[in-house]
Enzyme design. Structure first.
Site, short mmCIF file in Angstrom:
data_model
loop_
_atom_site.label_atom_id
_atom_site.label_comp_id
_atom_site.label_asym_id
_atom_site.label_seq_id
_atom_site.Cartn_x
_atom_site.Cartn_y
_atom_site.Cartn_z
N ASP A 155 -2.34 -9.73 58.90
CA ASP A 155 -1.52 -10.91 58.65
C ASP A 155 -1.41 -11.71 59.95
OD1 ASP A 155 0.12 -12.75 57.52
OD2 ASP A 155 1.66 -11.34 56.86
N VAL A 156 -2.28 -12.71 60.08
CA VAL A 156 -2.30 -13.54 61.29
C VAL A 156 -2.10 -15.03 60.99
CG1 VAL A 156 -3.67 -11.98 62.73
CG2 VAL A 156 -4.83 -13.55 61.17
N LYS A 157 -2.32 -15.42 59.74
CA LYS A 157 -2.08 -16.81 59.27
C LYS A 157 -2.69 -17.85 60.21
CE LYS A 157 2.19 -15.71 56.76
NZ LYS A 157 2.39 -14.31 57.19
N ARG A 158 -3.95 -17.67 60.55
CA ARG A 158 -4.62 -18.63 61.42
C ARG A 158 -5.07 -19.85 60.61
NH1 ARG A 158 -2.58 -15.39 64.70
NH2 ARG A 158 -3.73 -14.51 66.46
#
Length: 280
Positions: free
Chosen positions: A94-97
């Site tokens: 979960d990094v939401k780049r």
């Protein structure tokens, strides 16, 4: 590598449609009786890895809680990703780049490339610079057999102001759904689940229906955060996803992690949650 969507479908059928979170934020680490330090982070994380590895379909570490400790924290995250994958468990990082041009190219290479250090099986992406800005990550995921989960309908109170807004009569979320549907078309033609997934909150209620979204047509997996302590239930998932429910990977963090700090209690709670979703 076998495409992510195919591997995820197999894992969900084997272990149940649960994605267990690893969220070592300060309050939770201290509630486990651990110091909020690099040592506490490592103990917390590796306890979760031991509890979940080989037991659930997928695990979702939240990168921010590791990044706060700098390079040493990221090293622990990379070790967790490697150990979980060695145990046969899919990892959704979960990094939401989300960015444009060469910056998006670099994000894609960092997490999805063939030479990426400790690559997860999939990563989360933010499309609010435009769905097509994510093209480098989506294309690279297809090339390397990995997957992405693109934010579409989130359950935070601020989300609807952006996601429900309309352009040319179609909501922003609708444009994201259309993009993922198109990117999964080849997988659909082969009778397989696609590898471009969407993040749709377990507690968004009837928002997909009100926005006219055909989630069942996406033919990709849905990551549904908010199950458990945040109010998401099997009944809520049915209401949100309808005919797309078989493609839903429900994410639960707090309800499972509150069962710590022992490996046995964590594993028991995760398996109980997976069974409830399977039967629900």
């Amino acid at each position: 590598m076998t495409p992510f969507g195919v591997r995820l479908r197999d894992a969900m059928l084997t272990y149940g449609p649960l994605c267990a979170g690893i969220d070592p934020h300060r309050a939770l680490v201290e509630r486990w009786g651990l110091p909020y330090s690099l040592a506490g982070l490592e103990r917390f994380t590796m306890t979760c890895v031991e509890a979940f590895g080989g037991q659930v379909a997928a695990v979702k570490p939240q990168s921010a809680f590791f990044e706060v400790f700098g390079a040493s924290g990221v090293a622990i995250l990379e070790r967790a990703v490697d150990d979980l994958r060695a145990a046969g468990t899919l990892v959704v990082l979960d990094v939401k780049r989300g960015d444009i041009g060469t910056t998006m190219d670099a994000y894609a290479d960092a997490f999805l490339g063939k030479d990426a250090p400790s690559p997860p099986d999939a990563m989360t992406l933010s499309p609010f610079l435009g769905y097509e800005s994510l093209r480098p990550a989506i294309d690279l995921a297809h090339e390397t057999g990995r997957g992405v989960f693109v934010l579409a309908l989130t359950s935070n109170p601020e989300g609807p102001a952006v996601q429900h807004a309309r352009l040319d009569g179609v909501s922003v979320a609708g444009h994201v759904v259309a993009g993922a549907t198109a990117d999964n078309a080849v997988a659909r033609s082969r009778g397989a689940l696609g590898s471009v997934g969407l993040v749709v909150g377990a507690t968004v209620g009837d928002a997909p229906r009100r926005l006219g979204l055909d989630l069942a047509a996406v033919n990709g997996p849905f990551l549904a955060p908010g199950v458990g302590a945040q109010g998401g239930t099997p009944a809520a998932l049915r209401a949100v996803f309808g005919a797309a429910l078989p493609d839903v990977l429900a994410a639960s963090s707090r309800e499972i992690l509150d069962a710590g700090p022992t490996v046995g209690r964590l594993r028991e709670q995760a398996c109980r949650a997976a069974d409830a979703l399977r039967l629900g």
